[in-house]
Design a protein around this motif. Structure first.
Motif, mmCIF file in Angstrom:
data_model
loop_
_atom_site.group_PDB
_atom_site.id
_atom_site.type_symbol
_atom_site.label_atom_id
_atom_site.label_comp_id
_atom_site.label_asym_id
_atom_site.label_seq_id
_atom_site.Cartn_x
_atom_site.Cartn_y
_atom_site.Cartn_z
ATOM 1 N N ILE A 199 0.851 -1.187 0.000
ATOM 2 C CA ILE A 199 0.000 0.000 0.000
ATOM 3 C C ILE A 199 0.889 1.239 0.000
ATOM 4 C CG2 ILE A 199 -1.727 1.307 1.310
ATOM 5 C CD1 ILE A 199 -2.676 -1.377 2.483
ATOM 6 N N PRO A 200 0.668 2.211 -0.909
ATOM 7 C CA PRO A 200 1.477 3.434 -0.909
ATOM 8 C C PRO A 200 1.491 4.068 0.478
ATOM 9 C CG PRO A 200 0.063 3.375 -2.849
ATOM 10 C CD PRO A 200 -0.353 2.223 -1.973
ATOM 11 N N THR A 201 2.688 4.310 0.997
ATOM 12 C CA THR A 201 2.845 4.800 2.361
ATOM 13 C C THR A 201 3.709 6.058 2.352
ATOM 14 O OG1 THR A 201 2.701 2.515 3.173
ATOM 15 C CG2 THR A 201 3.518 4.170 4.714
ATOM 16 N N TYR A 202 3.222 7.105 2.993
ATOM 17 C CA TYR A 202 3.862 8.418 2.954
ATOM 18 C C TYR A 202 4.398 8.808 4.332
ATOM 19 C CZ TYR A 202 1.701 9.042 -1.644
ATOM 20 O OH TYR A 202 1.326 8.901 -2.961
ATOM 21 N N TYR A 203 5.335 9.752 4.315
ATOM 22 C CA TYR A 203 5.915 10.292 5.545
ATOM 23 C C TYR A 203 5.446 11.735 5.699
ATOM 24 C CZ TYR A 203 9.467 11.689 8.980
ATOM 25 O OH TYR A 203 10.102 12.151 10.108
ATOM 26 N N TYR A 204 4.986 12.078 6.911
ATOM 27 C CA TYR A 204 4.562 13.450 7.183
ATOM 28 C C TYR A 204 5.768 14.280 7.608
ATOM 29 C CZ TYR A 204 2.699 17.465 9.708
ATOM 30 O OH TYR A 204 2.456 18.738 10.155
ATOM 31 N N LEU A 205 6.072 15.317 6.811
ATOM 32 C CA LEU A 205 7.153 16.241 7.116
ATOM 33 C C LEU A 205 6.551 17.525 7.676
ATOM 34 C CD1 LEU A 205 10.259 16.550 6.892
ATOM 35 C CD2 LEU A 205 9.880 17.670 4.683
ATOM 36 N N TYR A 206 6.794 17.749 8.959
ATOM 37 C CA TYR A 206 6.233 18.903 9.671
ATOM 38 C C TYR A 206 6.806 20.198 9.107
ATOM 39 C CZ TYR A 206 5.088 21.819 13.767
ATOM 40 O OH TYR A 206 4.617 22.788 14.608
ATOM 41 N N ARG A 207 5.959 21.233 9.061
ATOM 42 C CA ARG A 207 6.399 22.527 8.529
ATOM 43 C C ARG A 207 5.914 23.666 9.416
ATOM 44 N NH1 ARG A 207 10.112 25.431 5.592
ATOM 45 N NH2 ARG A 207 9.124 27.236 4.590
ATOM 46 N N VAL A 208 6.849 24.535 9.801
ATOM 47 C CA VAL A 208 6.527 25.744 10.539
ATOM 48 C C VAL A 208 7.543 26.803 10.112
ATOM 49 C CG1 VAL A 208 7.997 25.285 12.545
ATOM 50 C CG2 VAL A 208 5.893 26.615 12.839
ATOM 51 N N GLY A 209 7.204 28.070 10.285
ATOM 52 C CA GLY A 209 8.102 29.136 9.851
ATOM 53 C C GLY A 209 7.733 29.624 8.457
ATOM 54 N N GLY A 210 8.715 30.008 7.670
ATOM 55 C CA GLY A 210 8.455 30.515 6.320
ATOM 56 C C GLY A 210 8.164 32.004 6.318
ATOM 57 N N GLU A 211 8.163 32.590 5.123
ATOM 58 C CA GLU A 211 8.027 34.041 4.988
ATOM 59 C C GLU A 211 6.577 34.504 4.890
ATOM 60 O OE1 GLU A 211 10.323 35.224 1.643
ATOM 61 O OE2 GLU A 211 12.228 34.479 2.472
ATOM 62 N N SER A 212 5.770 33.801 4.097
ATOM 63 C CA SER A 212 4.392 34.235 3.872
ATOM 64 C C SER A 212 3.585 33.083 3.304
ATOM 65 C CB SER A 212 4.352 35.413 2.894
ATOM 66 O OG SER A 212 4.795 34.992 1.606
ATOM 67 N N LEU A 213 2.277 33.258 3.241
ATOM 68 C CA LEU A 213 1.417 32.238 2.647
ATOM 69 C C LEU A 213 1.754 32.043 1.180
ATOM 70 C CD1 LEU A 213 -0.972 30.292 2.755
ATOM 71 C CD2 LEU A 213 -2.495 32.253 2.359
ATOM 72 N N ALA A 214 2.030 33.141 0.479
ATOM 73 C CA ALA A 214 2.327 33.054 -0.958
ATOM 74 C C ALA A 214 3.604 32.244 -1.208
ATOM 75 C CB ALA A 214 2.469 34.450 -1.545
ATOM 76 N N THR A 215 4.634 32.488 -0.422
ATOM 77 C CA THR A 215 5.875 31.730 -0.627
ATOM 78 C C THR A 215 5.707 30.275 -0.207
ATOM 79 O OG1 THR A 215 6.688 32.435 1.551
ATOM 80 C CG2 THR A 215 7.340 33.764 -0.353
ATOM 81 N N GLU A 216 4.882 30.049 0.799
ATOM 82 C CA GLU A 216 4.623 28.673 1.220
ATOM 83 C C GLU A 216 3.941 27.883 0.107
ATOM 84 O OE1 GLU A 216 5.165 26.690 4.254
ATOM 85 O OE2 GLU A 216 6.742 28.193 4.092
ATOM 86 N N GLN A 217 3.010 28.518 -0.566
ATOM 87 C CA GLN A 217 2.286 27.839 -1.647
ATOM 88 C C GLN A 217 3.185 27.513 -2.829
ATOM 89 O OE1 GLN A 217 -0.811 30.778 -2.102
ATOM 90 N NE2 GLN A 217 -2.306 29.529 -0.966
#
Length: 257
Positions: A199-217
């Motif tokens: 079964i396809p199995t994924y890893y969750y990579l936590y994300r916090v920080g960054g400059e803005s919503l636009a750059t995150e997208q």
């Protein structure tokens, strides 16, 4: 999840030390196989018997068909300590925890947090935890390596949530970087689970920080650099990104949502 009470009776003279080692050995074997949840177990001695209450993923989690080889060895060790096989008493469903997945998922994700006691392997269709003993043994007959990885991930998560010491930054690096030891071990475990289950199995990579919503997208997959992993709608209201090539899911930084 469910609350189960186990009662251990002695059939001959024994010692508290021998009983303690045998009972705790069984509980640790259950934990390493995902049959019981949590890290600490209060074992009480009263009126000639030992009792312990456990949180289990399912009502039938302690059934023999789920036992690992190490659980079966630990059950035999009870006899050497002059203790009968435990008698099981069902207490009821725990109202403060999640319901385990019973359906075969179309995909899975390795996901946890410091507040979760349940299995870190989640049904990708519902996010419900999948009991580890329902999966083929990952290494050496049980799932101890997954439990250890989960414990380390949760320790890092608790440090970064407390945000009270310099250790927060080291913890964040482990949670958010695809170059960290925590990611490497977890991503390898993810691959092992996918290989064993098909079964396809994924890893969750936590994300916090960054400059803005636009750059995150506009953020690219950290492993392959693809920007096609942004989802039209967040999967399970949690994962804004999914890279099918690298088997990674992630979120837009919580600082910008």
């Amino acid at each position: 999840m469910h609350v189960i009470e186990l009662r251990f009776e002695c059939f001959d003279n024994t010692t508290i030390t021998a009983a303690e080692q045998a009972i705790n050995g069984l509980l640790e074997a259950y934990r390493a196989n995902g049959q019981v949840l949590g890290r600490e177990f209060a074992v009480a001695f009263n009126e000639g018997e030992f009792r312990v209450r456990l949180l289990t993923p399912e009502k039938s989690s302690l059934a023999k068909r789920h036992n690992s080889p190490w659980v079966n060895v630990a059950l035999k060790d009870l006899t050497a300590a002059k203790i009968l096989a435990p008698r099981e008493k069902y207490i009821g469903q725990d109202i403060n925890s999640e319901v385990s997945s019973t359906d075969t998922p179309s995909w899975q994700v390795l996901y946890t947090s410091y507040v979760h006691m349940c299995s870190p392997v989640r049904n990708g269709d519902t996010l419900q935890p999948i009991p580890l003993y329902q999966l083929p043994a990952t290494f050496n007959g049980d799932h101890k390596r997954i439990i250890k990885w989960q414990t380390e991930w949760q320790a890092c998560d608790e440090l970064q949530m407390a945000a009270a010491t310099k250790a927060e930054f080291a913890a964040l690096e482990e949670l958010t970087s695809d170059k960290s030891d925590l990611f490497r071990r977890g991503w390898d475990l993810r691959g092992r689970i996918e290989y064993l289950t098909g079964i396809p199995t994924y890893y969750y990579l936590y994300r916090v920080g960054g400059e803005s919503l636009a750059t995150e997208q506009q953020r690219a997959c950290p492993r392959c650099g693809s920007k096609d992993w942004l989802q039209p709608q967040p999967l399970l209201d949690l994962f804004h990104f999914r890279c099918d090539n690298c088997r990674i899911v992630s979120n837009i930084s919580w600082d910008h949502l």
